[in-house]
Design a protein around this motif. Structure first.
Motif, PDB file in Angstrom:
ATOM      1  N   MET A  17     -11.839  -0.862  13.581  1.00  0.00           N
ATOM      2  CA  MET A  17     -10.561  -1.585  13.605  1.00  0.00           C
ATOM      3  C   MET A  17     -11.182  -3.104  13.459  1.00  0.00           C
ATOM      4  SD  MET A  17      -7.416  -1.631  16.085  1.00  0.00           S
ATOM      5  CE  MET A  17      -6.203  -0.722  15.390  1.00  0.00           C
ATOM      6  N   LYS A  18     -10.532  -3.799  12.690  1.00  0.00           N
ATOM      7  CA  LYS A  18     -10.638  -5.152  12.574  1.00  0.00           C
ATOM      8  C   LYS A  18      -9.460  -6.115  12.028  1.00  0.00           C
ATOM      9  CE  LYS A  18     -12.997  -5.421   8.217  1.00  0.00           C
ATOM     10  NZ  LYS A  18     -14.239  -5.794   7.488  1.00  0.00           N
ATOM     11  N   THR A  19      -9.201  -7.374  12.209  1.00  0.00           N
ATOM     12  CA  THR A  19      -8.133  -7.985  11.883  1.00  0.00           C
ATOM     13  C   THR A  19      -8.734  -8.746  10.345  1.00  0.00           C
ATOM     14  OG1 THR A  19      -8.800 -10.153  12.820  1.00  0.00           O
ATOM     15  CG2 THR A  19      -7.392  -8.581  14.045  1.00  0.00           C
ATOM     16  N   ASP A  20      -7.898  -9.174   9.442  1.00  0.00           N
ATOM     17  CA  ASP A  20      -8.330 -10.273   8.515  1.00  0.00           C
ATOM     18  C   ASP A  20      -8.537 -11.477   9.375  1.00  0.00           C
ATOM     19  OD1 ASP A  20      -7.501  -8.281   6.543  1.00  0.00           O
ATOM     20  OD2 ASP A  20      -5.415  -8.942   6.280  1.00  0.00           O
ATOM     21  N   VAL A  21      -9.317 -12.147   8.433  1.00  0.00           N
ATOM     22  CA  VAL A  21      -9.951 -13.643   9.276  1.00  0.00           C
ATOM     23  C   VAL A  21      -8.635 -14.440   9.028  1.00  0.00           C
ATOM     24  CG1 VAL A  21     -11.221 -15.713   8.664  1.00  0.00           C
ATOM     25  CG2 VAL A  21     -12.209 -13.453   7.897  1.00  0.00           C
ATOM     26  N   PHE A  22      -8.172 -15.197  10.356  1.00  0.00           N
ATOM     27  CA  PHE A  22      -7.160 -15.671  10.248  1.00  0.00           C
ATOM     28  C   PHE A  22      -7.500 -17.281  10.872  1.00  0.00           C
ATOM     29  CE2 PHE A  22      -7.390 -13.247  14.061  1.00  0.00           C
ATOM     30  CZ  PHE A  22      -6.801 -13.838  15.128  1.00  0.00           C
ATOM     31  N   LYS A  23      -6.493 -18.229  10.667  1.00  0.00           N
ATOM     32  CA  LYS A  23      -6.748 -19.491  11.227  1.00  0.00           C
ATOM     33  C   LYS A  23      -5.736 -19.597  12.391  1.00  0.00           C
ATOM     34  CE  LYS A  23      -7.948 -22.007   6.902  1.00  0.00           C
ATOM     35  NZ  LYS A  23      -7.459 -22.934   5.972  1.00  0.00           N
ATOM     36  N   ILE A  53      -0.836 -10.048  15.104  1.00  0.00           N
ATOM     37  CA  ILE A  53      -2.095  -9.714  14.602  1.00  0.00           C
ATOM     38  C   ILE A  53      -2.986  -8.995  15.800  1.00  0.00           C
ATOM     39  CG2 ILE A  53      -4.337 -11.050  14.892  1.00  0.00           C
ATOM     40  CD1 ILE A  53      -3.007 -13.530  13.343  1.00  0.00           C
ATOM     41  N   PHE A  54      -2.571  -9.057  17.164  1.00  0.00           N
ATOM     42  CA  PHE A  54      -3.173  -8.307  18.089  1.00  0.00           C
ATOM     43  C   PHE A  54      -2.544  -7.011  18.264  1.00  0.00           C
ATOM     44  CE2 PHE A  54      -4.923  -7.288  22.047  1.00  0.00           C
ATOM     45  CZ  PHE A  54      -6.353  -7.177  21.812  1.00  0.00           C
ATOM     46  N   GLN A  55      -1.300  -6.783  17.967  1.00  0.00           N
ATOM     47  CA  GLN A  55      -0.428  -5.722  18.311  1.00  0.00           C
ATOM     48  C   GLN A  55      -1.006  -4.237  17.954  1.00  0.00           C
ATOM     49  OE1 GLN A  55       2.283  -6.019  20.434  1.00  0.00           O
ATOM     50  NE2 GLN A  55       1.929  -4.056  20.783  1.00  0.00           N
ATOM     51  N   GLN A 100      -3.569   0.585  20.656  1.00  0.00           N
ATOM     52  CA  GLN A 100      -4.583   1.361  20.852  1.00  0.00           C
ATOM     53  C   GLN A 100      -5.103   1.331  22.342  1.00  0.00           C
ATOM     54  OE1 GLN A 100      -5.598   3.841  18.522  1.00  0.00           O
ATOM     55  NE2 GLN A 100      -3.872   3.363  17.632  1.00  0.00           N
ATOM     56  N   LYS A 101      -4.528   0.588  22.894  1.00  0.00           N
ATOM     57  CA  LYS A 101      -5.110   0.420  24.315  1.00  0.00           C
ATOM     58  C   LYS A 101      -6.348  -0.410  24.517  1.00  0.00           C
ATOM     59  CE  LYS A 101      -1.755   3.011  26.565  1.00  0.00           C
ATOM     60  NZ  LYS A 101      -0.527   2.469  25.831  1.00  0.00           N
ATOM     61  N   MET A 102      -6.785  -1.315  23.687  1.00  0.00           N
ATOM     62  CA  MET A 102      -7.842  -1.873  23.434  1.00  0.00           C
ATOM     63  C   MET A 102      -7.573  -3.359  24.061  1.00  0.00           C
ATOM     64  SD  MET A 102      -9.542  -1.259  19.931  1.00  0.00           S
ATOM     65  CE  MET A 102      -8.963   0.316  19.037  1.00  0.00           C
ATOM     66  N   ASN A 103      -8.406  -3.792  25.081  1.00  0.00           N
ATOM     67  CA  ASN A 103      -7.906  -5.164  25.491  1.00  0.00           C
ATOM     68  C   ASN A 103      -9.295  -5.809  25.447  1.00  0.00           C
ATOM     69  OD1 ASN A 103      -9.466  -3.782  27.586  1.00  0.00           O
ATOM     70  ND2 ASN A 103      -8.405  -4.538  29.339  1.00  0.00           N
ATOM     71  N   ARG A 104     -10.468  -5.290  24.999  1.00  0.00           N
ATOM     72  CA  ARG A 104     -11.741  -6.142  24.785  1.00  0.00           C
ATOM     73  C   ARG A 104     -12.148  -5.927  23.261  1.00  0.00           C
ATOM     74  NH1 ARG A 104     -14.249  -8.066  28.738  1.00  0.00           N
ATOM     75  NH2 ARG A 104     -16.185  -8.294  27.429  1.00  0.00           N
ATOM     76  N   VAL A 105     -12.572  -6.848  22.757  1.00  0.00           N
ATOM     77  CA  VAL A 105     -12.692  -7.120  21.246  1.00  0.00           C
ATOM     78  C   VAL A 105     -14.050  -7.775  21.089  1.00  0.00           C
ATOM     79  CG1 VAL A 105     -10.331  -6.909  20.597  1.00  0.00           C
ATOM     80  CG2 VAL A 105     -11.352  -9.133  21.058  1.00  0.00           C
ATOM     81  N   LYS A 106     -14.610  -7.797  20.058  1.00  0.00           N
ATOM     82  CA  LYS A 106     -15.551  -8.954  19.534  1.00  0.00           C
ATOM     83  C   LYS A 106     -15.013  -9.738  18.681  1.00  0.00           C
ATOM     84  CE  LYS A 106     -20.250  -9.020  17.468  1.00  0.00           C
ATOM     85  NZ  LYS A 106     -21.278  -8.254  16.706  1.00  0.00           N
ATOM     86  N   PHE A 133     -12.590  -7.751  15.995  1.00  0.00           N
ATOM     87  CA  PHE A 133     -13.297  -6.317  15.836  1.00  0.00           C
ATOM     88  C   PHE A 133     -13.105  -5.614  16.799  1.00  0.00           C
ATOM     89  CE2 PHE A 133     -15.326  -9.627  13.246  1.00  0.00           C
ATOM     90  CZ  PHE A 133     -15.528  -9.058  12.009  1.00  0.00           C
ATOM     91  N   GLU A 134     -12.845  -4.313  16.804  1.00  0.00           N
ATOM     92  CA  GLU A 134     -12.896  -3.253  17.804  1.00  0.00           C
ATOM     93  C   GLU A 134     -14.310  -3.250  18.617  1.00  0.00           C
ATOM     94  OE1 GLU A 134     -12.869   1.587  18.490  1.00  0.00           O
ATOM     95  OE2 GLU A 134     -12.166   0.519  16.392  1.00  0.00           O
ATOM     96  N   ASP A 135     -14.281  -3.512  19.827  1.00  0.00           N
ATOM     97  CA  ASP A 135     -15.498  -3.528  20.737  1.00  0.00           C
ATOM     98  C   ASP A 135     -16.110  -1.958  20.771  1.00  0.00           C
ATOM     99  OD1 ASP A 135     -17.465  -3.630  22.474  1.00  0.00           O
ATOM    100  OD2 ASP A 135     -16.403  -4.466  24.126  1.00  0.00           O
ATOM    101  N   THR A 136     -17.051  -1.967  20.065  1.00  0.00           N
ATOM    102  CA  THR A 136     -17.710  -0.562  20.196  1.00  0.00           C
ATOM    103  C   THR A 136     -18.931  -0.768  20.962  1.00  0.00           C
ATOM    104  OG1 THR A 136     -18.844  -1.188  17.969  1.00  0.00           O
ATOM    105  CG2 THR A 136     -17.169  -0.031  17.532  1.00  0.00           C
ATOM    106  N   SER A 137     -19.259  -1.471  21.473  1.00  0.00           N
ATOM    107  CA  SER A 137     -20.660  -1.855  22.449  1.00  0.00           C
ATOM    108  C   SER A 137     -20.190  -0.691  23.818  1.00  0.00           C
ATOM    109  CB  SER A 137     -20.752  -3.066  22.922  1.00  0.00           C
ATOM    110  OG  SER A 137     -19.933  -3.650  23.722  1.00  0.00           O
ATOM    111  N   LYS A 138     -21.432  -0.523  24.371  1.00  0.00           N
ATOM    112  CA  LYS A 138     -21.181   0.424  25.352  1.00  0.00           C
ATOM    113  C   LYS A 138     -20.831  -0.142  26.742  1.00  0.00           C
ATOM    114  CE  LYS A 138     -24.039   3.645  28.291  1.00  0.00           C
ATOM    115  NZ  LYS A 138     -25.201   4.342  28.514  1.00  0.00           N
ATOM    116  N   TYR A 139     -21.125  -1.663  26.696  1.00  0.00           N
ATOM    117  CA  TYR A 139     -20.736  -2.335  27.970  1.00  0.00           C
ATOM    118  C   TYR A 139     -19.767  -3.478  27.639  1.00  0.00           C
ATOM    119  CZ  TYR A 139     -24.948   0.146  29.661  1.00  0.00           C
ATOM    120  OH  TYR A 139     -25.755   1.268  29.783  1.00  0.00           O
ATOM    121  N   GLY A 140     -19.561  -3.745  26.670  1.00  0.00           N
ATOM    122  CA  GLY A 140     -18.605  -4.731  26.345  1.00  0.00           C
ATOM    123  C   GLY A 140     -19.129  -6.224  26.229  1.00  0.00           C
TER     124      GLY A 140
END
Length: 162
Positions: A1-7, A22-24, A29-35, A85-92
């Motif tokens: 999951m990712k957003t488009d590039v925005f200004k 943009i963030f909704q 999806q209950k994601m509060n951490r992102v790259k 971007f969706e944070d797919t890292s193990k530790y954030g």
């Protein structure tokens, strides 16, 4: 999951405000951490961040450190591009090689580290990342492992011998 590039226009010296539309999808999806990837004047940085709903505006916000602003040569009123971007890292956050190697060599410390909350794990990782020299990272990781095994989980004392 990712957003488009925005200004975004830099309007707050401590936070970046992300429009709700943009963030909704992340919030749904209950994601509060992102790259995060930010670009300004041919300079690019990427990092991990927590995003929270701003009570006043209903939009979302994330902390934006002075160091990151300086790295981008970004002043209040400047416009920059951002992509989430969706944070797919193990530790954030990205695990430093030195800490990973030390944890892999000490199973007991690794087990304790894995039992900690995600926030405490990130605090330890950030604590190691603040050291520039690879040998310092190894040394501090070894001290941290010993402290974990002694039951010392206080972030302030984690990297000191006692």
């Amino acid at each position: 999951m990712k957003t488009d590039v925005f200004k975004i226009t830099h309007i707050d010296k401590y936070n970046i405000f992300i429009p709700a539309e943009i963030f909704q999808p992340f919030a749904d999806q209950k994601m509060n951490r992102v790259k995060v990837e930010i670009s300004h004047q041919q300079k690019n940085i990427d990092f991990y961040a927590a995003i929270k709903r701003d009570k006043n505006s209903g939009d979302f916000k994330m902390m934006f450190s002075k160091a990151k602003q300086k790295e981008l040569n970004l002043d209040l009123g400047d416009e920059f591009t951002i992509q989430l971007f969706e944070d797919t890292s193990k530790y954030g956050v990205d695990m430093p090689e030195e800490l990973e190697a030390v944890l892999m060599s000490d199973y007991d410390a690794y087990q304790i580290f894995e039992s900690l909350t995600k926030g405490k794990q990130r605090s330890i990782i950030y604590g190691v990342l603040r050291f520039k020299n690879s040998q310092q990272k190894i040394d501090k990781s070894l001290i941290m492992c010993e402290n974990l095994k002694r039951g010392n989980h206080e972030p302030i004392k984690m990297f000191k011998l006692e």
